[in-house]
Design a protein around this motif. Structure first.
Motif, short mmCIF file in Angstrom:
data_model
loop_
_atom_site.label_atom_id
_atom_site.label_comp_id
_atom_site.label_asym_id
_atom_site.label_seq_id
_atom_site.Cartn_x
_atom_site.Cartn_y
_atom_site.Cartn_z
N VAL A 10 0.85 -1.19 0.00
CA VAL A 10 0.00 0.00 0.00
C VAL A 10 0.88 1.24 0.00
O VAL A 10 1.83 1.35 0.79
CB VAL A 10 -0.93 0.01 1.23
N ASP A 14 -2.32 5.41 -2.56
CA ASP A 14 -3.52 4.61 -2.26
C ASP A 14 -4.32 5.24 -1.13
O ASP A 14 -5.55 5.30 -1.16
CB ASP A 14 -3.13 3.18 -1.91
N VAL A 15 -3.60 5.68 -0.11
CA VAL A 15 -4.26 6.32 1.04
C VAL A 15 -4.96 7.60 0.59
O VAL A 15 -6.11 7.86 0.97
CB VAL A 15 -3.24 6.63 2.15
N LYS A 17 -6.07 8.37 -2.37
CA LYS A 17 -7.24 8.03 -3.19
C LYS A 17 -8.41 7.58 -2.32
O LYS A 17 -9.55 8.00 -2.52
CB LYS A 17 -6.87 6.94 -4.19
N ASP A 18 -8.13 6.74 -1.32
CA ASP A 18 -9.19 6.23 -0.46
C ASP A 18 -9.80 7.34 0.39
O ASP A 18 -11.02 7.38 0.60
CB ASP A 18 -8.63 5.14 0.46
N ALA A 19 -8.97 8.26 0.84
CA ALA A 19 -9.45 9.35 1.71
C ALA A 19 -10.00 10.53 0.90
O ALA A 19 -10.56 11.46 1.47
CB ALA A 19 -8.31 9.84 2.60
N GLU A 20 -9.79 10.43 -0.43
CA GLU A 20 -10.25 11.49 -1.33
C GLU A 20 -9.62 12.84 -0.99
O GLU A 20 -10.30 13.87 -0.92
CB GLU A 20 -11.79 11.59 -1.32
N SER A 47 -8.29 5.98 6.70
CA SER A 47 -7.84 5.27 5.49
C SER A 47 -6.55 4.51 5.74
O SER A 47 -6.35 3.40 5.23
CB SER A 47 -7.66 6.26 4.34
N LYS A 50 -7.54 1.42 7.62
CA LYS A 50 -8.32 0.54 6.74
C LYS A 50 -7.42 -0.22 5.76
O LYS A 50 -7.58 -1.43 5.54
CB LYS A 50 -9.35 1.37 5.97
N LEU A 51 -6.46 0.50 5.17
CA LEU A 51 -5.60 -0.11 4.15
C LEU A 51 -4.35 -0.78 4.72
O LEU A 51 -3.63 -1.47 4.01
CB LEU A 51 -5.17 0.96 3.13
N TYR A 53 -1.71 0.84 5.85
CA TYR A 53 -0.54 1.54 5.31
C TYR A 53 0.51 1.74 6.40
O TYR A 53 0.21 2.14 7.52
CB TYR A 53 -0.97 2.89 4.75
#
Length: 340
Positions: A10, A14-15, A17-20, A47, A50-51, A53
């Protein structure tokens, strides 16, 4: 043959993108940067969890303080600066901080570039000395990093601290001393006005000058009492010579800075004018050169060391978490020097 499946690592992207949010926003949360809102922090940390990271070693190293402070000065021409900088450095050193100096060269683009470079180098805070930047530009940077500003009178600022000498009072002290000589021809030498900034130090000194003349019943008080000169050294000498050509002696002159007062005194001596008889001159900053026997210039001392200590301590408080603005004024004094 059995192929082992590996889990994709991760990344910070990625973080984001997930957290916008942007990658820069995630980076700020990871390194506990100044100015991160609670909602952004919560969103990014959610995030990350969740991921699963895990920041790499260099990113983790960015979390803590660097124990460096960026100090931006306009130029090196003012002899007032050494005492100020020395006290800032000494005060920061007590708390384990080092000072990095940037030279703005009186150019807005260079000042902005230096500030951004210092921020990119992860300094923990900034001290700006007499910046040329607009109020809105200062506000923009202060929302990103702890900041204290010396030589910028903006007591309505909410995102940064200001530390100044009381320039109105300093001008009052100088002008009152000239009024007391009994001379009616009292003038002030000042800098060109800056269009976008209504709270420059020179304007405070001009207000104090004109106010004191009005109180002393100098009924002809007008803007033509103020003679504006260039900051260019060669032009300054020519303009000061022109200024003296137009004066009726005796005259009394309050100079915005010793930078102007000392060349003016030099021009008077070349003309064989007698200080404190033909011409009375008071400068500002009480620079070391003013006290030399050959110069012997009366000047306003705006307590550079006290300002430096206050600026450094204010910034350290902001770095530790204070987010309410402080606007501090230091009381100046007149150092009177009589001719031999």
């Amino acid at each position: 043959m059995q192929i082992e499946k590996t889990m994709k690592k991760v990344t910070i992207k990625d973080v984001a993108k997930d957290a916008e949010v942007s990658v820069a926003a995630v980076s700020k949360v990871i390194r506990s940067a100044y100015g991160v809102s609670p909602s952004l922090k919560e969103k990014v940390e959610k995030s990350i969890k969740k991921l699963g990271y895990r920041p790499n070693t260099s990113a983790r190293g960015m979390r803590g303080r660097t124990f460096t402070v960026g100090v931006l000065i306009v130029n090196l021409g003012n002899a007032y600066l050494p005492k100020l900088l020395e006290k800032i450095n000494a005060t920061l050193s007590i708390s384990g901080y080092k000072m990095l100096i940037g030279l703005g060269q009186s150019e807005l683009s260079i000042e902005s570039s230096l500030i951004e470079s210092m921020m990119d180098s992860n300094v923990d805070g900034l001290i700006l000395i007499a910046p040329r930047l607009s109020d809105s530009a200062l506000e923009k940077y202060a929302k990103q990093i702890p900041m204290a500003v010396v030589g910028h009178i903006e007591n309505t600022a909410t995102s940064f601290d200001t530390i100044n000498g009381d320039d109105f009072l300093g001008a009052e002290l100088a002008t009152q001393a000239l009024v007391e000589t009994g001379i009616k021809n009292i003038k002030m030498i000042s800098q060109p006005l800056r269009e976008f900034n209504k709270v420059d130090l020179n304007q405070e000194r001009e207000r104090g000058f004109l106010h004191t003349l009005t109180k002393a019943n100098h009924n002809d008080v007008a803007e033509d009492r103020i003679f504006r000169v260039s900051n260019n050294e060669d032009e300054l000498k020519k303009e000061l010579a022109l200024f003296l050509d137009e004066q009726t002696l005796p005259c009394a002159i309050f100079c915005w800075s010793d930078i102007h007062a000392i060349p003016l005194l030099d021009e008077c001596i070349k003309r064989q004018l007698t200080p404190q008889k033909d011409v009375f001159i008071i400068g500002y900053d009480n620079t070391p050169l003013a006290s030399y026997a050959m110069v012997n210039l009366s000047s306003i001392d705006q307590q550079a060391e006290q300002q430096g200590e206050l600026a450094a301590n204010a910034l350290l408080e902001r770095i530790k978490g204070r987010n309410t603005a402080k606007h501090l004024l230091v009381e100046p004094s007149l150092i009177s020097r009589k001719s031999h």
